[in-house]
Write an enzyme that holds these catalytic residues in place. Sequence first.
Site, PDB file in Angstrom:
ATOM      1  N   ARG A  48       0.748  -1.192   0.001  1.00 23.59           N
ATOM      2  CA  ARG A  48       0.131   0.053  -0.136  1.00 23.59           C
ATOM      3  C   ARG A  48       0.910   1.338   0.175  1.00 23.59           C
ATOM      4  NH1 ARG A  48      -0.573   4.665   2.691  1.00 23.59           N
ATOM      5  NH2 ARG A  48      -0.065   3.567   4.863  1.00 23.59           N
ATOM      6  N   ASP A  49       1.504   1.523   1.049  1.00 20.18           N
ATOM      7  CA  ASP A  49       2.346   2.731   1.316  1.00 20.18           C
ATOM      8  C   ASP A  49       3.466   2.815   0.107  1.00 20.18           C
ATOM      9  OD1 ASP A  49       3.137   5.071   2.287  1.00 20.18           O
ATOM     10  OD2 ASP A  49       3.559   4.475   4.161  1.00 20.18           O
ATOM     11  N   HIS A 248       5.812   4.569  12.530  1.00 18.11           N
ATOM     12  CA  HIS A 248       5.844   4.440  11.377  1.00 18.11           C
ATOM     13  C   HIS A 248       6.742   5.344  10.669  1.00 18.11           C
ATOM     14  CE1 HIS A 248       3.249   3.940   7.349  1.00 18.11           C
ATOM     15  NE2 HIS A 248       4.091   5.161   7.128  1.00 18.11           N
ATOM     16  N   HIS A 250       9.214   7.234   7.603  1.00 15.28           N
ATOM     17  CA  HIS A 250       9.933   7.225   6.398  1.00 15.28           C
ATOM     18  C   HIS A 250      11.320   7.521   6.539  1.00 15.28           C
ATOM     19  CE1 HIS A 250       6.237   7.073   3.893  1.00 15.28           C
ATOM     20  NE2 HIS A 250       5.838   7.000   5.154  1.00 15.28           N
ATOM     21  N   CYS A 281       4.409   9.115   0.484  1.00  7.31           N
ATOM     22  CA  CYS A 281       3.071   9.610   0.481  1.00  7.31           C
ATOM     23  C   CYS A 281       3.005  10.817  -0.706  1.00  7.31           C
ATOM     24  CB  CYS A 281       2.596  10.244   1.795  1.00  7.31           C
ATOM     25  SG  CYS A 281       1.054  10.926   1.944  1.00  7.31           S
ATOM     26  N   ASN A 290       8.999   4.051   3.151  1.00  7.75           N
ATOM     27  CA  ASN A 290       9.246   3.752   4.492  1.00  7.75           C
ATOM     28  C   ASN A 290      10.333   3.037   4.916  1.00  7.75           C
ATOM     29  OD1 ASN A 290       7.341   2.563   7.128  1.00  7.75           O
ATOM     30  ND2 ASN A 290       6.208   4.040   5.997  1.00  7.75           N
TER      31      ASN A 290
HETATM   32  C1  HMG Z   1     -11.026  11.345   1.036  1.00  9.42           C
HETATM   33  C2  HMG Z   1     -11.304  11.512  -0.264  1.00  9.42           C
HETATM   34  C3  HMG Z   1     -11.976  10.593  -0.959  1.00  9.42           C
HETATM   35  C4  HMG Z   1     -11.882  12.827  -0.197  1.00  9.42           C
HETATM   36  O1  HMG Z   1     -12.055  13.480  -1.440  1.00  9.42           O
HETATM   37  P1  HMG Z   1     -13.242  14.528  -2.111  1.00  9.42           P
HETATM   38  O2  HMG Z   1     -12.697  14.671  -3.479  1.00  9.42           O
HETATM   39  O3  HMG Z   1     -13.197  15.398  -1.185  1.00  9.42           O
HETATM   40  O4  HMG Z   1     -14.130  13.563  -1.862  1.00  9.42           O
HETATM   41  P2  HMG Z   1     -15.754  13.608  -2.280  1.00  9.42           P
HETATM   42  O5  HMG Z   1     -16.493  13.195  -1.093  1.00  9.42           O
HETATM   43  O6  HMG Z   1     -16.221  15.258  -2.642  1.00  9.42           O
HETATM   44  O7  HMG Z   1     -16.004  12.632  -3.597  1.00  9.42           O
HETATM   45  C5  HMG Z   1     -15.247  13.046  -4.966  1.00  9.42           C
HETATM   46  C6  HMG Z   1     -15.701  11.900  -5.581  1.00  9.42           C
HETATM   47  O8  HMG Z   1     -14.705  10.782  -5.209  1.00  9.42           O
HETATM   48  C7  HMG Z   1     -15.493   9.678  -4.909  1.00  9.42           C
HETATM   49  N1  HMG Z   1     -14.969   9.071  -3.995  1.00  9.42           N
HETATM   50  C8  HMG Z   1     -15.079   9.620  -2.428  1.00  9.42           C
HETATM   51  N2  HMG Z   1     -14.445   8.793  -1.716  1.00  9.42           N
HETATM   52  C9  HMG Z   1     -14.097   7.997  -2.213  1.00  9.42           C
HETATM   53  C10 HMG Z   1     -13.668   6.410  -1.866  1.00  9.42           C
HETATM   54  N3  HMG Z   1     -13.364   6.229  -0.707  1.00  9.42           N
HETATM   55  N4  HMG Z   1     -13.656   5.410  -2.876  1.00  9.42           N
HETATM   56  C11 HMG Z   1     -13.677   5.674  -4.145  1.00  9.42           C
HETATM   57  N5  HMG Z   1     -14.316   6.692  -4.594  1.00  9.42           N
HETATM   58  C12 HMG Z   1     -14.475   7.787  -3.647  1.00  9.42           C
HETATM   59  C13 HMG Z   1     -16.887  10.096  -4.708  1.00  9.42           C
HETATM   60  O9  HMG Z   1     -17.733   9.396  -5.057  1.00  9.42           O
HETATM   61  C14 HMG Z   1     -16.852  11.404  -5.805  1.00  9.42           C
HETATM   62  O10 HMG Z   1     -17.252  10.572  -7.076  1.00  9.42           O
HETATM   63  P3  HMG Z   1     -17.522  11.379  -8.274  1.00  9.42           P
HETATM   64  O11 HMG Z   1     -19.113  11.896  -7.714  1.00  9.42           O
HETATM   65  O12 HMG Z   1     -16.932  12.672  -8.271  1.00  9.42           O
HETATM   66  O13 HMG Z   1     -17.686  10.509  -9.504  1.00  9.42           O
HETATM   67  C15 HMG Z   1      -9.725  11.682  -0.996  1.00  9.42           C
HETATM   68  O14 HMG Z   1      -9.183  12.818  -0.444  1.00  9.42           O
HETATM   69  C16 HMG Z   1      -9.037  10.682  -0.831  1.00  9.42           C
HETATM   70  O15 HMG Z   1      -9.085   9.420  -1.299  1.00  9.42           O
HETATM   71  N6  HMG Z   1      -7.805  10.668  -0.259  1.00  9.42           N
HETATM   72  C17 HMG Z   1      -6.819   9.725  -0.053  1.00  9.42           C
HETATM   73  C18 HMG Z   1      -5.412  10.039   0.113  1.00  9.42           C
HETATM   74  C19 HMG Z   1      -4.548   8.770   0.242  1.00  9.42           C
HETATM   75  O16 HMG Z   1      -4.862   7.810  -0.049  1.00  9.42           O
HETATM   76  N7  HMG Z   1      -3.245   9.459   0.675  1.00  9.42           N
HETATM   77  C20 HMG Z   1      -2.332   8.452   1.051  1.00  9.42           C
HETATM   78  C21 HMG Z   1      -2.637   7.625   2.056  1.00  9.42           C
HETATM   79  S1  HMG Z   1      -2.265   8.266   3.605  1.00  9.42           S
HETATM   80  C22 HMG Z   1      -0.570   8.116   3.732  1.00  9.42           C
HETATM   81  O17 HMG Z   1      -0.026   7.562   2.852  1.00  9.42           O
HETATM   82  C23 HMG Z   1       0.049   8.287   5.119  1.00  9.42           C
HETATM   83  C24 HMG Z   1       0.169   7.098   6.082  1.00  9.42           C
HETATM   84  C25 HMG Z   1      -0.856   6.328   6.286  1.00  9.42           C
HETATM   85  O18 HMG Z   1       0.967   6.107   5.238  1.00  9.42           O
HETATM   86  C26 HMG Z   1       0.891   7.517   7.378  1.00  9.42           C
HETATM   87  C27 HMG Z   1       1.908   8.476   6.975  1.00  9.42           C
HETATM   88  O19 HMG Z   1       3.173   8.059   6.378  1.00  9.42           O
HETATM   89  O20 HMG Z   1       2.012   9.456   7.570  1.00  9.42           O
END
Ligand code: HMG
Length: 351
Positions: A48-49, A248, A250, A281, A290
Amino acid sequence: MASRAVYTLTRSRKLASFRRPVLPSASRKYATASSSDNFINIVEVGPRDGLQNEKSIIPPATKVELINRLGKAGSKIIEAGSFVSPKWVPQMAGTAEVVTAMDKLSGVTYQVLVPNEKGLENLFALLAKHPDSPPIDEIAVFTAATDAFSKANTNVTVAESLEILGRVTRAALDKGIRVRGYVSVVIDCPYSGKVTPARVRDVTKALLDMGCYEVSLGDTVGTGTPTTVGRMLDTVIGVNPVRKLAGHFHDTFGMGVANALTAVSAGIRTIDSSIAGLGGCPYSPGATGNVATEDILYALQGSQYSVPGDLEALVETGFWISDKLGRDNSSRVAKAIRARKEREKGEKAKL
Ligand SMILES: CC(C)(COP(=O)([O-])OP(=O)([O-])OC[C@H]1O[C@@H](n2cnc3c(N)ncnc32)[C@H](O)[C@@H]1OP(=O)([O-])[O-])[C@@H](O)C(=O)NCCC(=O)NCCSC(=O)C[C@@](C)(O)CC(=O)[O-]
């Protein structure tokens, strides 16, 4: 992520020889608290990450094979993908397909990231198709210690995200699904600078209070040192049970192993790591992957701690996925082990 993928998004607001670790004195006082339990859990976050930030699209079959190889190499907890928006993180788009196709090995816990109710709905729909053999055991929800990072990563403030995650966590727990939490940017935020440990403490507590069984503290940018990580842990552990925390780290500044050992010495028993040091990320520009799983296993060899995983098999897996991605293996340990093997092979051939 200077030279790595930063997604161009359409919406304007999207921002774009191991002895003992030398510990900051603040952390030493926790070292004895952990001496009865010497098992270190590793959460393998490579699928994933590790993969979420790759530029080229990775075929689902490669992700499935990576997960299967990791399981066979002894990984016990594997983060297999995420149910996030494919518009935000295109690399995670095929997660449902991947987790359906992977081998579900007994004794291995498989988890996926879920950012909101939509993601949980999608996961529930998948689970409904497999009532007798759920492909996933747990979910992980994620927020941050700063509003700037939270907005960049999930388009909401920390307070808003905690409300969303509270609903997601309750719904998952109602279905008997355990929930892990993440707090990003526990040391520095790429958008708003230094992070106050008290902020990390409070967000961690909020996640535990809502029902997360564990909270992983993410040095997302990888700028932490044993001193800053130790100080942050002092504050966080002052209020939150250390056994419900994970580290966690990096490895951007090469401090990943040192920071993980600092966390272990502070009493933390779960470390997240990524095979071959894959990853970064998408919303932490410049951050590398990581800390490598191979490096953590090597660092703990011969210590009082036991850690799951077959180092040789993990090294092979790390080179396998690095070759598939056409990238350098970021694990110093893996490279050293391979070089030693090649040297030994050459010496044998001369005899
Ligand atoms: C949270 C949202 C979805 C908000 O994003 P948004 O654009 O504000 O969402 P929305 O509610 O306005 O929806 C927009 C569109 O996205 C769809 N949608 C909405 N949600 C979903 C979903 N879950 N799955 C599939 N589709 C989705 C929704 O249905 C809509 O579709 P449309 O009507 O335009 O066709 C977006 O910001 C997002 O997906 N962000 C994820 C970012 C991410 O994955 N980042 C990396 C992971 S975190 C990380 O790496 C850190 C970590 C964990 O490793 C720890 C560290 O290192 O710090």
